[in-house]
Design a protein around this motif. Sequence first.
Motif, mmCIF file in Angstrom:
data_model
loop_
_atom_site.group_PDB
_atom_site.id
_atom_site.type_symbol
_atom_site.label_atom_id
_atom_site.label_comp_id
_atom_site.label_asym_id
_atom_site.label_seq_id
_atom_site.Cartn_x
_atom_site.Cartn_y
_atom_site.Cartn_z
ATOM 1 N N SER A 143 38.072 -32.979 -8.390
ATOM 2 C CA SER A 143 39.256 -34.179 -7.620
ATOM 3 C C SER A 143 38.398 -34.588 -7.058
ATOM 4 O O SER A 143 37.251 -33.931 -6.328
ATOM 5 C CB SER A 143 40.374 -33.681 -7.582
ATOM 6 N N LEU A 144 38.926 -35.317 -6.434
ATOM 7 C CA LEU A 144 38.730 -36.113 -4.084
ATOM 8 C C LEU A 144 38.544 -35.968 -4.049
ATOM 9 O O LEU A 144 39.841 -34.885 -3.562
ATOM 10 C CB LEU A 144 39.533 -37.546 -4.759
ATOM 11 N N ASP A 145 37.584 -35.459 -2.674
ATOM 12 C CA ASP A 145 38.089 -35.150 -1.102
ATOM 13 C C ASP A 145 38.850 -35.039 -0.558
ATOM 14 O O ASP A 145 39.890 -36.522 -0.239
ATOM 15 C CB ASP A 145 36.676 -35.338 -0.068
ATOM 16 N N PRO A 146 40.163 -34.563 -0.189
ATOM 17 C CA PRO A 146 41.403 -35.096 0.590
ATOM 18 C C PRO A 146 41.483 -36.474 1.028
ATOM 19 O O PRO A 146 42.067 -37.065 2.038
ATOM 20 C CB PRO A 146 42.243 -33.667 0.631
ATOM 21 N N VAL A 147 39.835 -35.849 2.837
ATOM 22 C CA VAL A 147 39.615 -36.703 3.640
ATOM 23 C C VAL A 147 39.471 -37.871 3.188
ATOM 24 O O VAL A 147 40.002 -38.721 3.821
ATOM 25 C CB VAL A 147 38.842 -35.752 4.342
ATOM 26 N N LYS A 148 39.107 -37.876 1.854
ATOM 27 C CA LYS A 148 38.578 -39.613 2.009
ATOM 28 C C LYS A 148 40.209 -39.870 1.309
ATOM 29 O O LYS A 148 40.548 -41.692 1.384
ATOM 30 C CB LYS A 148 37.626 -39.082 0.069
ATOM 31 N N ALA A 149 40.977 -39.805 0.400
ATOM 32 C CA ALA A 149 41.600 -39.966 -0.063
ATOM 33 C C ALA A 149 42.926 -40.654 1.463
ATOM 34 O O ALA A 149 43.070 -41.185 0.688
ATOM 35 C CB ALA A 149 42.804 -39.000 -1.069
ATOM 36 N N TRP A 150 42.961 -39.476 2.317
ATOM 37 C CA TRP A 150 43.841 -40.003 3.746
ATOM 38 C C TRP A 150 42.574 -41.256 4.293
ATOM 39 O O TRP A 150 43.444 -42.684 4.527
ATOM 40 C CB TRP A 150 43.157 -38.949 4.648
ATOM 41 N N LYS A 151 41.488 -41.269 4.804
ATOM 42 C CA LYS A 151 40.639 -42.510 4.784
ATOM 43 C C LYS A 151 41.077 -43.582 4.091
ATOM 44 O O LYS A 151 41.496 -44.435 4.414
ATOM 45 C CB LYS A 151 39.169 -42.910 4.778
ATOM 46 N N MET A 152 41.570 -43.709 2.793
ATOM 47 C CA MET A 152 42.094 -44.663 2.000
ATOM 48 C C MET A 152 43.314 -45.193 2.800
ATOM 49 O O MET A 152 43.499 -46.689 2.776
ATOM 50 C CB MET A 152 41.461 -44.746 0.358
ATOM 51 N N SER A 153 44.096 -44.838 2.471
ATOM 52 C CA SER A 153 45.946 -44.430 2.900
ATOM 53 C C SER A 153 45.642 -44.962 4.506
ATOM 54 O O SER A 153 46.908 -45.604 3.919
ATOM 55 C CB SER A 153 46.782 -43.669 2.146
ATOM 56 N N ILE A 154 45.268 -45.044 5.280
ATOM 57 C CA ILE A 154 45.628 -45.627 6.653
ATOM 58 C C ILE A 154 44.743 -46.456 7.533
ATOM 59 O O ILE A 154 44.434 -46.474 8.146
ATOM 60 C CB ILE A 154 45.200 -43.855 7.268
ATOM 61 N N ASN A 155 43.766 -46.969 5.291
ATOM 62 C CA ASN A 155 42.894 -48.056 6.306
ATOM 63 C C ASN A 155 43.894 -49.028 6.383
ATOM 64 O O ASN A 155 44.251 -49.932 5.123
ATOM 65 C CB ASN A 155 42.125 -48.256 5.068
ATOM 66 N N LEU A 156 43.409 -49.932 7.621
ATOM 67 C CA LEU A 156 44.452 -51.208 7.707
ATOM 68 C C LEU A 156 44.040 -52.060 6.417
ATOM 69 O O LEU A 156 44.429 -53.449 6.705
ATOM 70 C CB LEU A 156 44.363 -51.501 8.993
ATOM 71 N N ASP A 157 42.623 -52.632 6.540
ATOM 72 C CA ASP A 157 42.510 -53.791 5.566
ATOM 73 C C ASP A 157 42.627 -53.382 4.311
ATOM 74 O O ASP A 157 42.713 -53.497 2.412
ATOM 75 C CB ASP A 157 40.821 -53.654 5.431
ATOM 76 N N SER A 158 43.453 -51.864 3.479
ATOM 77 C CA SER A 158 44.574 -51.747 1.968
ATOM 78 C C SER A 158 45.425 -52.447 2.141
ATOM 79 O O SER A 158 46.190 -53.097 3.402
ATOM 80 C CB SER A 158 44.292 -50.495 2.196
ATOM 81 N N LYS A 159 45.604 -52.828 1.381
ATOM 82 C CA LYS A 159 46.996 -53.867 0.551
ATOM 83 C C LYS A 159 48.044 -53.031 -0.202
ATOM 84 O O LYS A 159 47.620 -52.121 -0.819
ATOM 85 C CB LYS A 159 46.643 -54.943 -0.310
ATOM 86 N N PRO A 160 49.193 -53.287 0.177
ATOM 87 C CA PRO A 160 49.685 -51.950 0.609
ATOM 88 C C PRO A 160 50.333 -52.461 -1.334
ATOM 89 O O PRO A 160 50.924 -53.516 -1.699
ATOM 90 C CB PRO A 160 51.051 -51.856 1.461
ATOM 91 N N VAL A 161 51.424 -52.125 -1.806
ATOM 92 C CA VAL A 161 52.416 -52.340 -2.686
ATOM 93 C C VAL A 161 53.164 -52.215 -2.440
ATOM 94 O O VAL A 161 54.170 -52.891 -3.516
ATOM 95 C CB VAL A 161 51.862 -50.958 -4.017
ATOM 96 N N ALA A 162 53.513 -51.587 -1.385
ATOM 97 C CA ALA A 162 55.678 -51.984 -1.533
ATOM 98 C C ALA A 162 55.494 -51.388 0.194
ATOM 99 O O ALA A 162 54.357 -50.989 0.640
ATOM 100 C CB ALA A 162 56.159 -51.228 -2.370
ATOM 101 N N ILE A 163 56.025 -51.918 0.972
ATOM 102 C CA ILE A 163 56.622 -52.024 2.290
ATOM 103 C C ILE A 163 57.879 -51.145 2.723
ATOM 104 O O ILE A 163 58.557 -52.610 2.395
ATOM 105 C CB ILE A 163 55.846 -53.048 3.453
ATOM 106 N N ILE A 164 58.278 -50.311 3.341
ATOM 107 C CA ILE A 164 59.595 -50.343 2.850
ATOM 108 C C ILE A 164 59.490 -50.415 4.798
ATOM 109 O O ILE A 164 59.170 -49.455 6.114
ATOM 110 C CB ILE A 164 60.011 -48.579 2.760
ATOM 111 N N SER A 165 60.859 -51.023 5.708
ATOM 112 C CA SER A 165 61.025 -51.809 6.512
ATOM 113 C C SER A 165 62.012 -50.591 6.676
ATOM 114 O O SER A 165 62.820 -49.041 6.334
ATOM 115 C CB SER A 165 62.189 -52.539 7.043
ATOM 116 N N ASP A 166 61.370 -49.971 8.618
ATOM 117 C CA ASP A 166 61.875 -48.431 9.208
ATOM 118 C C ASP A 166 63.046 -48.588 9.812
ATOM 119 O O ASP A 166 63.593 -47.307 10.260
ATOM 120 C CB ASP A 166 61.054 -47.845 10.285
#
Length: 145
Positions: free
Chosen positions: A25-48
């Motif tokens: 399995s992937l290191d969870p810290v690496k997975a978090w860094k991927m998910s909070i990277n602003l260069d990543s492209k979301p598959v969906a955005i839900i307005s707050d």
Amino acid sequence: MNLEQRQKIRNSGLEIVAEGGTPGSLDPVKAWKMSINLDSKPVAIISDDKSDAAALVDRAWQGAAKDHGLFSGDGTFLLSIPGDPFHSTRWYRVRIRGAVKMAEFFVDGNGYPEFVTASVDGYPVVGVSSEEDGTWILAFDGPDR
């Protein structure tokens, strides 16, 4: 795992199968860094500002998780939630056991949804991250994104 985290996981509609990742399995810290990277492209955005934002986030996460093949044959996947110090972030092996309310129970210090999930083998990763324009659902099929 502390009692508060265990209760949050249960209340979110998940069953805890085991604490910790699995071999490969992937290191969870690496997975978090991927998910909070602003260069990543979301598959969906839900307005707050939507009154049912949490339910919409949960549906979008489930859709992305199914589309990208997150769930193993027995329905399990890995989950990392806010609350652990970042340097000791860990995986919990879980499966859905009821109505999913992850966006309600897994929130950052400001009350916005934040959590990361991965297949038991590490990829895909489906993360939920709150950004300026809403809550992003992000999916990564492999290390190359």
